[in-house]
Design a protein around this motif. Structure first.
Motif, PDB file in Angstrom:
ATOM      1  N   MET A 169      -0.153 -10.526   5.825  1.00 21.96           N
ATOM      2  CA  MET A 169       0.994 -10.937   6.630  1.00 21.96           C
ATOM      3  C   MET A 169       1.406 -12.367   6.302  1.00 21.96           C
ATOM      4  SD  MET A 169       2.544  -8.977   8.446  1.00 21.96           S
ATOM      5  CE  MET A 169       4.072  -9.359   9.270  1.00 21.96           C
ATOM      6  N   ARG A 170       0.404 -13.186   6.078  1.00 19.49           N
ATOM      7  CA  ARG A 170       0.630 -14.600   5.748  1.00 19.49           C
ATOM      8  C   ARG A 170       1.542 -14.723   4.517  1.00 19.49           C
ATOM      9  NH1 ARG A 170      -1.082 -19.910   6.840  1.00 19.49           N
ATOM     10  NH2 ARG A 170       0.466 -20.711   5.453  1.00 19.49           N
ATOM     11  N   GLU A 206     -18.623 -12.059   5.706  1.00 14.87           N
ATOM     12  CA  GLU A 206     -17.895 -11.903   4.429  1.00 14.87           C
ATOM     13  C   GLU A 206     -16.541 -12.627   4.456  1.00 14.87           C
ATOM     14  OE1 GLU A 206     -18.988  -9.266   6.219  1.00 14.87           O
ATOM     15  OE2 GLU A 206     -20.731  -8.658   5.040  1.00 14.87           O
ATOM     16  N   TYR A 207     -16.028 -12.958   5.657  1.00 13.58           N
ATOM     17  CA  TYR A 207     -14.754 -13.668   5.780  1.00 13.58           C
ATOM     18  C   TYR A 207     -14.942 -15.183   5.769  1.00 13.58           C
ATOM     19  CZ  TYR A 207     -12.970  -9.185   7.650  1.00 13.58           C
ATOM     20  OH  TYR A 207     -12.614  -7.883   7.848  1.00 13.58           O
ATOM     21  N   PRO A 253      -8.159  -7.599   7.017  1.00 11.31           N
ATOM     22  CA  PRO A 253      -7.142  -6.630   6.584  1.00 11.31           C
ATOM     23  C   PRO A 253      -5.687  -7.017   6.879  1.00 11.31           C
ATOM     24  CG  PRO A 253      -8.689  -5.628   8.174  1.00 11.31           C
ATOM     25  CD  PRO A 253      -9.202  -6.989   7.864  1.00 11.31           C
ATOM     26  N   THR A 254      -5.450  -7.787   7.930  1.00 10.47           N
ATOM     27  CA  THR A 254      -4.047  -8.120   8.229  1.00 10.47           C
ATOM     28  C   THR A 254      -3.633  -9.453   7.606  1.00 10.47           C
ATOM     29  OG1 THR A 254      -4.634  -9.113  10.361  1.00 10.47           O
ATOM     30  CG2 THR A 254      -4.024  -6.778  10.375  1.00 10.47           C
ATOM     31  N   GLU A 261       6.704  -1.987  14.152  1.00  6.36           N
ATOM     32  CA  GLU A 261       5.640  -1.276  13.456  1.00  6.36           C
ATOM     33  C   GLU A 261       5.163  -2.075  12.272  1.00  6.36           C
ATOM     34  OE1 GLU A 261       7.478   3.002  13.605  1.00  6.36           O
ATOM     35  OE2 GLU A 261       5.744   3.034  12.266  1.00  6.36           O
ATOM     36  N   GLN A 262       3.903  -1.870  11.905  1.00  4.55           N
ATOM     37  CA  GLN A 262       3.356  -2.520  10.722  1.00  4.55           C
ATOM     38  C   GLN A 262       2.394  -1.564  10.029  1.00  4.55           C
ATOM     39  OE1 GLN A 262       4.187  -5.596   9.528  1.00  4.55           O
ATOM     40  NE2 GLN A 262       2.948  -5.093   7.740  1.00  4.55           N
ATOM     41  N   GLU A 263       2.502  -1.526   8.715  1.00  4.43           N
ATOM     42  CA  GLU A 263       1.625  -0.651   7.934  1.00  4.43           C
ATOM     43  C   GLU A 263       1.123  -1.396   6.705  1.00  4.43           C
ATOM     44  OE1 GLU A 263       3.621   2.761   6.249  1.00  4.43           O
ATOM     45  OE2 GLU A 263       1.728   3.800   5.910  1.00  4.43           O
ATOM     46  N   PHE A 264      -0.152  -1.196   6.382  1.00  2.91           N
ATOM     47  CA  PHE A 264      -0.716  -1.719   5.137  1.00  2.91           C
ATOM     48  C   PHE A 264      -1.351  -0.574   4.368  1.00  2.91           C
ATOM     49  CE2 PHE A 264      -1.091  -5.388   8.052  1.00  2.91           C
ATOM     50  CZ  PHE A 264      -0.461  -6.367   7.312  1.00  2.91           C
ATOM     51  N   ILE A 265      -1.138  -0.583   3.059  1.00  2.00           N
ATOM     52  CA  ILE A 265      -1.826   0.354   2.179  1.00  2.00           C
ATOM     53  C   ILE A 265      -2.602  -0.514   1.189  1.00  2.00           C
ATOM     54  CG2 ILE A 265      -1.528   2.186   0.451  1.00  2.00           C
ATOM     55  CD1 ILE A 265       1.261   2.627   2.003  1.00  2.00           C
ATOM     56  N   TYR A 266      -3.902  -0.267   1.103  1.00  2.00           N
ATOM     57  CA  TYR A 266      -4.752  -1.146   0.303  1.00  2.00           C
ATOM     58  C   TYR A 266      -5.361  -0.389  -0.864  1.00  2.00           C
ATOM     59  CZ  TYR A 266      -4.980  -3.355   4.977  1.00  2.00           C
ATOM     60  OH  TYR A 266      -4.683  -3.893   6.197  1.00  2.00           O
ATOM     61  N   GLN A 267      -5.367  -1.030  -2.025  1.00  2.00           N
ATOM     62  CA  GLN A 267      -6.158  -0.502  -3.140  1.00  2.00           C
ATOM     63  C   GLN A 267      -7.573  -1.071  -3.079  1.00  2.00           C
ATOM     64  OE1 GLN A 267      -4.665   1.898  -4.870  1.00  2.00           O
ATOM     65  NE2 GLN A 267      -2.912   1.455  -3.565  1.00  2.00           N
ATOM     66  N   PHE A 301      -7.565 -18.028   9.234  1.00  2.00           N
ATOM     67  CA  PHE A 301      -6.994 -16.787   9.780  1.00  2.00           C
ATOM     68  C   PHE A 301      -8.077 -16.003  10.532  1.00  2.00           C
ATOM     69  CE2 PHE A 301      -5.553 -12.413   9.722  1.00  2.00           C
ATOM     70  CZ  PHE A 301      -4.192 -12.513   9.939  1.00  2.00           C
ATOM     71  N   PHE A 336     -19.107  -8.447  -3.029  1.00  3.56           N
ATOM     72  CA  PHE A 336     -17.741  -8.873  -3.364  1.00  3.56           C
ATOM     73  C   PHE A 336     -17.790 -10.048  -4.339  1.00  3.56           C
ATOM     74  CE2 PHE A 336     -17.530  -6.982   0.909  1.00  3.56           C
ATOM     75  CZ  PHE A 336     -16.560  -6.021   0.696  1.00  3.56           C
TER      76      PHE A 336
END
Lengths: 145, 149
Positions: free
Chosen positions: B59-60, B36-37, B55-56, B85-91, B26, B48
């Motif tokens: 979607m997968r 880091e990816y 971050p996206t 539209e697309q939104e992500f909220i991350y903890q 990805f 980590f």
């Protein structure tokens, strides 16, 4: 990537470093389809895309969002933390387009001891067409912490 | 039109795993080559537990977790669907090897009169909980527009 950005270094109205991607290649759309699992043929099959009335295949909106995400994470560094990331897709990006993403700090505040920054985000093609508009909230590390 | 009674309707929980090779593919497809990816050692040096997902990447999971039956039940004009539209909220970021339970539901449905006719808007929401700890890791909201046929 430069050094880590800290909450104290950021001010409202600041721009973060822009990210330029492209020219977009059809092969990247194919790779993204495979990597994301989004096999909508409109992004990879020229015959299908034209039959649907488009001039050619075009990038997944989520690829455009991923470019904006790359700009954000490049800027915030490994100690930054993305809390919220939202975009609206306003135009498609075509093969051959060069997409420039930009971000501006619109709010900078403390909450429960955390340093938070809200950014306004935008991507444009080389012709000035806005492809993505959005917002993000990022927690940045503090020098004092 | 899309039935507003379907707001809140849940899909059967799905399962997803953050596989290192898929996360790397990805990042490479996007051309986002942060160490880091791509490199576990670099991710660990950065603090980590393992390879980090861009971050996206969630979607997968959504394509795996979205229930096609619910999609058809909405009665959208499939040929006229656009991702609006697309939104992500991350903890916190997703780390390679983690397994998630994905809870999907219809978050909202509304319509709008456009220049070329009525547009139906549907927002799907997917929440990802780490399987063992039940820790809430991310929420994703995807808004689609469908132009009525």
């Amino acid at each position: 990537m430069s050094g880590q950005v800290y909450f104290e270094d950021v001010h409202e109205g600041d721009s973060i470093p822009a990210l330029v991607k492209g020219p977009l290649e059809r092969i990247q759309l194919v790779k993204y389809a495979g990597a994301s699992g989004d096999f909508n043929p409109i992004h990879v099959d020229e015959v299908y895309a034209q039959a649907a009335g488009m001039k050619s295949v075009f990038a997944h909106g989520m690829l455009s969002m991923a470019f904006v995400g790359q700009m954000l994470t490049d800027w915030m560094g490994p100690l930054g933390e993305l809390k919220r990331f939202q975009v609206r897709f306003s135009a498609v990006a075509w093969p051959g387009d060069v997409i420039t993403s930009t971000g501006t700090t619109v709010r900078h505040w403390e909450e429960k001891g955390e340093g938070l920054v809200e950014l306004a985000l935008e991507s444009k093609s080389q012709e000035g067409t806005v492809t993505v508009k959005g917002a993000a909230c990022v927690r940045l590390p503090r020098r004092s912490a | 039109m899309a039935d507003r009674n379907l707001i809140g309707k849940e899909t059967p929980p799905g399962r997803a795993e953050a596989k290192a090779e898929e996360m790397i593919a990805f990042a490479q497809a996007v051309g986002d080559l942060q160490p880091e990816y791509l490199d576990e050692a670099a991710a660990k040096r950065a603090g980590f537990q393992g390879l980090v997902a861009p971050p996206t990447f969630p979607m997968r999971f959504l394509f795996d977790a979205l229930d096609p039956d619910l999609f058809f039940e909405l009665g959208l004009n499939l040929a006229g669907i656009v991702h609006a539209e697309q939104e992500f909220i991350y903890q916190r970021p997703i780390i390679a090897g983690e397994k998630f339970v994905i809870f999907g539901k219809v978050h909202d449905i509304w319509e709008k009169e456009g220049k070329s006719g009525v547009l139906d808007f549907v927002t799907f929401e997917a929440t990802g909980l780490e399987e063992k700890s039940k820790e809430h890791v991310f929420t994703a909201r995807m808004t689609l527009i469908s132009r009525r046929a």
